[in-house]
Motif scaffolding. Structure first.
Motif, PDB file in Angstrom:
ATOM      1  N   ALA A 113      49.730 -51.831  35.442  1.00  8.56           N
ATOM      2  CA  ALA A 113      49.992 -51.132  34.176  1.00  8.56           C
ATOM      3  C   ALA A 113      51.050 -50.046  34.312  1.00  8.56           C
ATOM      4  CB  ALA A 113      48.698 -50.520  33.635  1.00  8.56           C
ATOM      5  N   ILE A 114      51.451 -49.731  35.527  1.00  8.47           N
ATOM      6  CA  ILE A 114      52.420 -48.650  35.747  1.00  8.47           C
ATOM      7  C   ILE A 114      53.822 -49.113  35.354  1.00  8.47           C
ATOM      8  CG2 ILE A 114      53.521 -47.194  37.491  1.00  8.47           C
ATOM      9  CD1 ILE A 114      50.863 -47.141  38.975  1.00  8.47           C
ATOM     10  N   ILE A 115      54.470 -48.367  34.473  1.00  6.88           N
ATOM     11  CA  ILE A 115      55.810 -48.729  33.993  1.00  6.88           C
ATOM     12  C   ILE A 115      56.896 -47.818  34.541  1.00  6.88           C
ATOM     13  CG2 ILE A 115      54.943 -49.769  31.864  1.00  6.88           C
ATOM     14  CD1 ILE A 115      55.725 -47.163  30.427  1.00  6.88           C
ATOM     15  N   GLU A 116      56.487 -46.702  35.126  1.00  4.51           N
ATOM     16  CA  GLU A 116      57.479 -45.748  35.648  1.00  4.51           C
ATOM     17  C   GLU A 116      56.861 -44.958  36.787  1.00  4.51           C
ATOM     18  OE1 GLU A 116      60.400 -42.148  33.996  1.00  4.51           O
ATOM     19  OE2 GLU A 116      59.224 -43.374  32.594  1.00  4.51           O
ATOM     20  N   GLY A 117      57.590 -44.833  37.882  1.00  2.00           N
ATOM     21  CA  GLY A 117      57.105 -44.078  39.024  1.00  2.00           C
ATOM     22  C   GLY A 117      56.175 -44.887  39.903  1.00  2.00           C
ATOM     23  N   GLU A 118      55.547 -44.209  40.843  1.00  2.00           N
ATOM     24  CA  GLU A 118      54.596 -44.831  41.780  1.00  2.00           C
ATOM     25  C   GLU A 118      53.452 -43.866  42.002  1.00  2.00           C
ATOM     26  OE1 GLU A 118      54.429 -46.755  46.287  1.00  2.00           O
ATOM     27  OE2 GLU A 118      56.284 -45.866  45.511  1.00  2.00           O
ATOM     28  N   PHE A 119      52.245 -44.338  41.788  1.00  2.00           N
ATOM     29  CA  PHE A 119      51.082 -43.463  41.878  1.00  2.00           C
ATOM     30  C   PHE A 119      50.367 -43.664  43.203  1.00  2.00           C
ATOM     31  CE2 PHE A 119      46.498 -42.645  40.923  1.00  2.00           C
ATOM     32  CZ  PHE A 119      46.622 -41.269  40.810  1.00  2.00           C
ATOM     33  N   LYS A 120      50.110 -42.559  43.895  1.00  4.79           N
ATOM     34  CA  LYS A 120      49.309 -42.581  45.117  1.00  4.79           C
ATOM     35  C   LYS A 120      48.013 -41.845  44.843  1.00  4.79           C
ATOM     36  CE  LYS A 120      53.335 -42.585  48.202  1.00  4.79           C
ATOM     37  NZ  LYS A 120      54.029 -41.858  49.300  1.00  4.79           N
ATOM     38  N   VAL A 121      46.908 -42.520  45.136  1.00  6.19           N
ATOM     39  CA  VAL A 121      45.611 -41.907  44.872  1.00  6.19           C
ATOM     40  C   VAL A 121      45.399 -40.688  45.760  1.00  6.19           C
ATOM     41  CG1 VAL A 121      43.118 -42.272  44.894  1.00  6.19           C
ATOM     42  CG2 VAL A 121      44.638 -44.102  44.138  1.00  6.19           C
ATOM     43  N   SER A 122      45.767 -40.806  47.020  1.00  7.46           N
ATOM     44  CA  SER A 122      45.591 -39.669  47.942  1.00  7.46           C
ATOM     45  C   SER A 122      46.648 -38.605  47.664  1.00  7.46           C
ATOM     46  CB  SER A 122      45.690 -40.137  49.392  1.00  7.46           C
ATOM     47  OG  SER A 122      46.950 -40.732  49.621  1.00  7.46           O
ATOM     48  N   ASP A 123      46.228 -37.357  47.742  1.00  9.20           N
ATOM     49  CA  ASP A 123      47.144 -36.243  47.503  1.00  9.20           C
ATOM     50  C   ASP A 123      47.871 -35.857  48.791  1.00  9.20           C
ATOM     51  OD1 ASP A 123      46.363 -35.999  44.820  1.00  9.20           O
ATOM     52  OD2 ASP A 123      44.604 -34.831  45.406  1.00  9.20           O
ATOM     53  N   ASP A 124      49.086 -35.337  48.629  1.00  8.68           N
ATOM     54  CA  ASP A 124      49.792 -34.766  49.765  1.00  8.68           C
ATOM     55  C   ASP A 124      49.208 -33.393  50.085  1.00  8.68           C
ATOM     56  OD1 ASP A 124      51.432 -36.991  49.706  1.00  8.68           O
ATOM     57  OD2 ASP A 124      52.937 -36.019  48.433  1.00  8.68           O
TER      58      ASP A 124
END
Length: 405
Positions: free
Chosen positions: A130-141
């Motif tokens: 469903a992601i149309i822009e960017g890249e999602f990482k569940v884990s935080d930096d």
């Protein structure tokens, strides 16, 4: 082929002395065919729309979701989680914590539903699709926390991931601090960086955001409880898994599948399909009742044949059977022709997308989904209506007095 079937077939294909009978018979066949084709096309189109809606909702919905029956959040021990994981058919398990929060970008703000998810959420759902822009990482930096926003929320906050992106602020009421006179002391604030945008439909896009489970625990002051346990299951073993999990957890929990999670939506779609089927069935009844006229004229024309058959030893029931089968042959031929026509139109729409919506819609063309049970029910309905329609002329015009001089 028995006696009555043979005669009925001969009557269907043989030329009648009165051409009006042929015309009425063909009108009946054409009317049934067109109405049958319309039924197939409309029901297949509604199946397609239902499938599209289901796929949109299923993108962010698991196969099974465990929620508390009466509470907002709940706690499951490690032993309980391990037992659920061990149930045959479960391939992935994810813990989630959800609640409302205020999302703010400088002077713009919006109330959102925040869902904290763990690493396994990507295995349980199809969120990445469903992601149309960017890249999602569940884990935080170590230096920043990430957030996945709906397209509608992104537009309301005026975000543009391609340019410079400000940190956003999430606010949620802090537990045990409601008596403080300072409003800021009553809120938990979380600084978070938008990393990706998803798009499904307005209901999701204007309401939902996703952050890591650890960030959600910090925001909502809850280090133990979860809002839901979400499961990925073998589709062939889904019902069995649901029953086993429900039996193990008891009445204090609800274990829901995708249909039950959106039962109002799917029941509404099914009701619309049923209503459409009923409306078109009434039109089909009108079309099928042309058989009354065709059979009535055929029986009148074949009175001499009827008397001859009776004199040769045919029973009244056999004579009635001839004209009943004649009516069913007309309906059956029209139904098969209509089913074939409807199938061809649906396949052409699937292949070439003749009927289109536009680029602004979720799907650019009208979706079609063919189901065998629709074809079966349509055919059975036509034959039933034809049988009922044929009873009256056969009963009236083949009375026993017709067989007597």
């Amino acid at each position: 082929m028995n006696f009555s079937s043979f005669i009925a077939k001969r009557y269907l294909i043989s030329k009648k002395s009165n051409n009006a009978i042929n015309i009425i018979s063909w009108i009946s066949i054409v009317a049934i065919s067109i109405t049958t084709a319309a039924l197939v096309i409309i029901l297949s189109a509604m199946n397609g729309l239902t499938g599209i809606v289901a796929s949109l909702y299923n993108t962010l919905e698991p196969d099974l979701k465990i929620v508390a029956a009466k509470q907002k959040t709940f706690f499951l021990s490690a032993d309980s989680l391990n037992y659920i994981k061990s149930i045959k058919g479960i391939t992935a398990i994810s813990s989630c914590l959800s609640d409302k929060a205020l999302l703010k970008n400088e002077d713009k703000q919006v109330l959102v539903s925040v869902k904290g998810i763990d690493q396994n959420f990507e295995k349980v759902t199809s969120i990445n699709s469903a992601i149309i822009e960017g890249e999602f990482k569940v884990s935080d930096d170590k230096k920043m926390k990430h957030i996945l926003l709906g397209k509608g929320i992104s537009n309301q906050l005026g975000l543009n991931l391609k340019g410079y992106v400000n940190e956003l602020s999430l606010y949620s009421p802090a537990r045990g601090k409601s008596s403080s006179l300072n409003i800021t002391d009553q809120l938990n604030q979380l600084y978070i960086t938008p990393k990706a945008i998803f798009a499904l439909n307005d209901e999701f896009d204007y309401q939902n955001v996703f952050i890591s489970l650890s960030s959600a625990r910090e925001l909502f002051d809850d280090s133990l409880n979860v809002s839901s346990i979400e499961l990925k299951c073998d589709p062939n073993n889904l019902d069995n898994v649901q029953n086993q999990v429900q039996l193990y957890l008891g009445d204090n929990f609800k274990v829901k599948n995708r249909y039950q999670l959106n039962d109002v939506l799917f029941k509404t779609l099914e009701t619309e399909k049923l209503a459409t089927f009923i409306i078109l069935a009434f039109i089909l009844i009108i079309a099928t009742f042309n058989i009354i006229g065709a059979l009535t004229m055929l029986i009148i024309e074949k009175r001499k044949d009827v008397k001859t058959l009776y004199s040769l030893g045919a029973s009244v029931n056999q004579i009635k059977s001839i004209f009943m089968k004649e009516g069913l042959l007309i309906s059956g031929f029209g139904a098969m022709l209509g089913l074939l026509l409807g199938l061809i139109v649906c396949v052409l729409q699937q292949k070439f997308h003749f009927v289109k919506f536009g680029d602004e819609f979720v799907v650019p063309y009208y979706p079609i989904e063919l189901k065998l049970n629709d074809f079966v029910w349509i055919f059975l309905l036509i034959m039933l209506i034809s049988f009922i329609a044929a009873i009256y002329p056969i009963k009236v015009f083949t009375r026993s007095d017709v067989t007597k001089d």
